[in-house]
Design an enzyme around this catalytic site. Sequence first.
Site, PDB file in Angstrom:
ATOM      1  N   LYS A  27      14.579  -4.040  -3.256  1.00 36.43           N
ATOM      2  CA  LYS A  27      15.618  -5.147  -3.286  1.00 36.43           C
ATOM      3  C   LYS A  27      15.682  -5.455  -4.970  1.00 36.43           C
ATOM      4  O   LYS A  27      16.320  -6.466  -5.427  1.00 36.43           O
ATOM      5  CB  LYS A  27      15.114  -6.430  -2.662  1.00 36.43           C
ATOM      6  CG  LYS A  27      15.098  -6.329  -1.354  1.00 36.43           C
ATOM      7  CD  LYS A  27      16.640  -6.475  -0.880  1.00 36.43           C
ATOM      8  CE  LYS A  27      16.627  -6.226   0.804  1.00 36.43           C
ATOM      9  NZ  LYS A  27      18.022  -6.203   1.153  1.00 36.43           N
ATOM     10  N   LYS A  77       2.190   3.153  -9.601  1.00 35.31           N
ATOM     11  CA  LYS A  77       1.901   2.203 -10.547  1.00 35.31           C
ATOM     12  C   LYS A  77       0.535   2.492 -11.363  1.00 35.31           C
ATOM     13  O   LYS A  77       0.470   2.339 -12.640  1.00 35.31           O
ATOM     14  CB  LYS A  77       1.290   0.916  -9.749  1.00 35.31           C
ATOM     15  CG  LYS A  77       2.567   0.108  -9.392  1.00 35.31           C
ATOM     16  CD  LYS A  77       2.186  -0.992  -8.591  1.00 35.31           C
ATOM     17  CE  LYS A  77       3.319  -1.762  -7.965  1.00 35.31           C
ATOM     18  NZ  LYS A  77       3.371  -3.084  -7.459  1.00 35.31           N
ATOM     19  N   GLY A 144      -5.463  -1.840  -4.979  1.00 38.57           N
ATOM     20  CA  GLY A 144      -4.715  -2.044  -6.070  1.00 38.57           C
ATOM     21  C   GLY A 144      -4.074  -3.434  -5.929  1.00 38.57           C
ATOM     22  O   GLY A 144      -4.123  -4.392  -7.197  1.00 38.57           O
TER      23      GLY A 144
HETATM   24  P1  ATR Z   1      -2.636  -1.112  -2.339  1.00 37.43           P
HETATM   25  O1  ATR Z   1      -2.376  -0.516  -3.945  1.00 37.43           O
HETATM   26  O2  ATR Z   1      -1.411  -1.571  -1.774  1.00 37.43           O
HETATM   27  O3  ATR Z   1      -3.465  -2.290  -2.668  1.00 37.43           O
HETATM   28  P2  ATR Z   1      -4.538   0.463  -1.437  1.00 37.43           P
HETATM   29  O4  ATR Z   1      -5.131   0.424  -3.070  1.00 37.43           O
HETATM   30  O5  ATR Z   1      -4.532   1.711  -0.939  1.00 37.43           O
HETATM   31  O6  ATR Z   1      -3.281   0.004  -1.582  1.00 37.43           O
HETATM   32  O7  ATR Z   1      -5.457  -0.597  -0.861  1.00 37.43           O
HETATM   33  C1  ATR Z   1      -5.054  -0.941   0.655  1.00 37.43           C
HETATM   34  C2  ATR Z   1      -5.842  -2.297   1.074  1.00 37.43           C
HETATM   35  O8  ATR Z   1      -5.569  -2.276   2.320  1.00 37.43           O
HETATM   36  C3  ATR Z   1      -7.367  -1.823   1.009  1.00 37.43           C
HETATM   37  O9  ATR Z   1      -8.282  -3.053   0.752  1.00 37.43           O
HETATM   38  C4  ATR Z   1      -7.666  -1.277   2.526  1.00 37.43           C
HETATM   39  O10 ATR Z   1      -9.002  -1.450   2.923  1.00 37.43           O
HETATM   40  P3  ATR Z   1     -10.059  -0.178   2.645  1.00 37.43           P
HETATM   41  O11 ATR Z   1     -10.552  -0.480   1.266  1.00 37.43           O
HETATM   42  O12 ATR Z   1     -11.211  -0.385   3.478  1.00 37.43           O
HETATM   43  O13 ATR Z   1      -9.407   1.024   2.946  1.00 37.43           O
HETATM   44  C5  ATR Z   1      -6.869  -2.205   3.272  1.00 37.43           C
HETATM   45  N1  ATR Z   1      -6.234  -1.770   4.494  1.00 37.43           N
HETATM   46  C6  ATR Z   1      -5.452  -0.907   4.917  1.00 37.43           C
HETATM   47  N2  ATR Z   1      -5.371  -0.813   6.170  1.00 37.43           N
HETATM   48  C7  ATR Z   1      -6.141  -1.693   6.603  1.00 37.43           C
HETATM   49  C8  ATR Z   1      -6.403  -1.836   8.052  1.00 37.43           C
HETATM   50  N3  ATR Z   1      -5.830  -1.304   9.101  1.00 37.43           N
HETATM   51  N4  ATR Z   1      -7.318  -2.976   8.271  1.00 37.43           N
HETATM   52  C9  ATR Z   1      -7.768  -3.429   7.247  1.00 37.43           C
HETATM   53  N5  ATR Z   1      -7.759  -3.255   5.983  1.00 37.43           N
HETATM   54  C10 ATR Z   1      -6.959  -2.399   5.627  1.00 37.43           C
END
Ligand code: ATR
Length: 302
Positions: A27, A77, A144
């Site tokens: 968007k 990023k 992140g």
């Molecule tokens: P972003 O840049 O969007 O933060 P990321 O760095 O991959 O993406 O982080 C994703 C976050 O969502 C992490 O905190 C991840 O938990 P883990 O560190 O345990 O992987 C969390 N996350 C993703 N899927 C999840 C789920 N099904 N339940 C709980 N936490 C989840």
Amino acid sequence: MTDQVNPKDYPGKDVYAVIGNPIAHSKSPLIHEIFANQTNQAIHYGRIFSELNEFKKTTLEFFECGGKGLNVTIPFKLQAYELAQHKTLRAQSAKAANMLWVENGQWWCDNSDGEGLTRDLRRLLKERDASLSGISVLLLGAGGAAQGVIEPLIGAGVASISIANRTHEKAEALVQQFSELASKAKMTLKVMSLTALTDPQTHPASYDLIINATAAGLSDVSPISKDVLRAIVHPDTLAYDMVYGKETCFMQDAKALGILVVDGLGMLVEQAALAFETWRKLDLQKTPLDINGALAAVRASY
Ligand code: ATR
């Protein structure tokens, strides 16, 4: 040249774009068009899709053809941050960038996500005669997105931030990274294990603000169960999900419990406003952007 935006196609206009993979849903062009209309700026803002291994090449082409600035989204990023020679303090704190531009032949990056969130939260809390100052925050997630909002929240004067994450060690690493800043600000920054969340011995009765910064919503699950959520909210708790464009399970649970819950669309609009302000060098005291108007228009576009 990139498929979607060639700055040479827009003579007389400063050209900007958002780059990501995927990108079709973005968007950002709509938001920047709204801001450009509000302030009478002659710009073009488009979308650029980049292959995963071609981010540097694609951005180089854009700037070589006269592009003025890029917003950077998932999954680039970190690469944008590493590419830039000059990194603003807030980009350094987030170790990621959502803005990339060239000035005097040098690459600059910035990160307006965290400040976008705090601006949005301030606006929402002001509507309830509340503020970020002195409140208790539960931050769900330690990726992140979570990393980018810790410093702005500390800067906004919150009393405490508890970080709970599926992978406990990542929450611990974040607390370590920001512990000096937290102690300078005389606020509490700590890890909260997901299992301890409902233990009255280890958690405060409730949190004023709960931010879902996990990617769990994208797979239709919530990082915490509805029962846990019920145990840690009070009637004025604000639940905030950084995801936008869909109602996540976390949002559904918060709604069912009767507390105020919002998605991350306001954060998206605010981070765009910060990029627009930086690039267009406008005196926004004189002509402030109409954030509520932009937000309403973007919501209506879904
Ligand atoms: P972003 O840049 O969007 O933060 P990321 O760095 O991959 O993406 O982080 C994703 C976050 O969502 C992490 O905190 C991840 O938990 P883990 O560190 O345990 O992987 C969390 N996350 C993703 N899927 C999840 C789920 N099904 N339940 C709980 N936490 C989840």
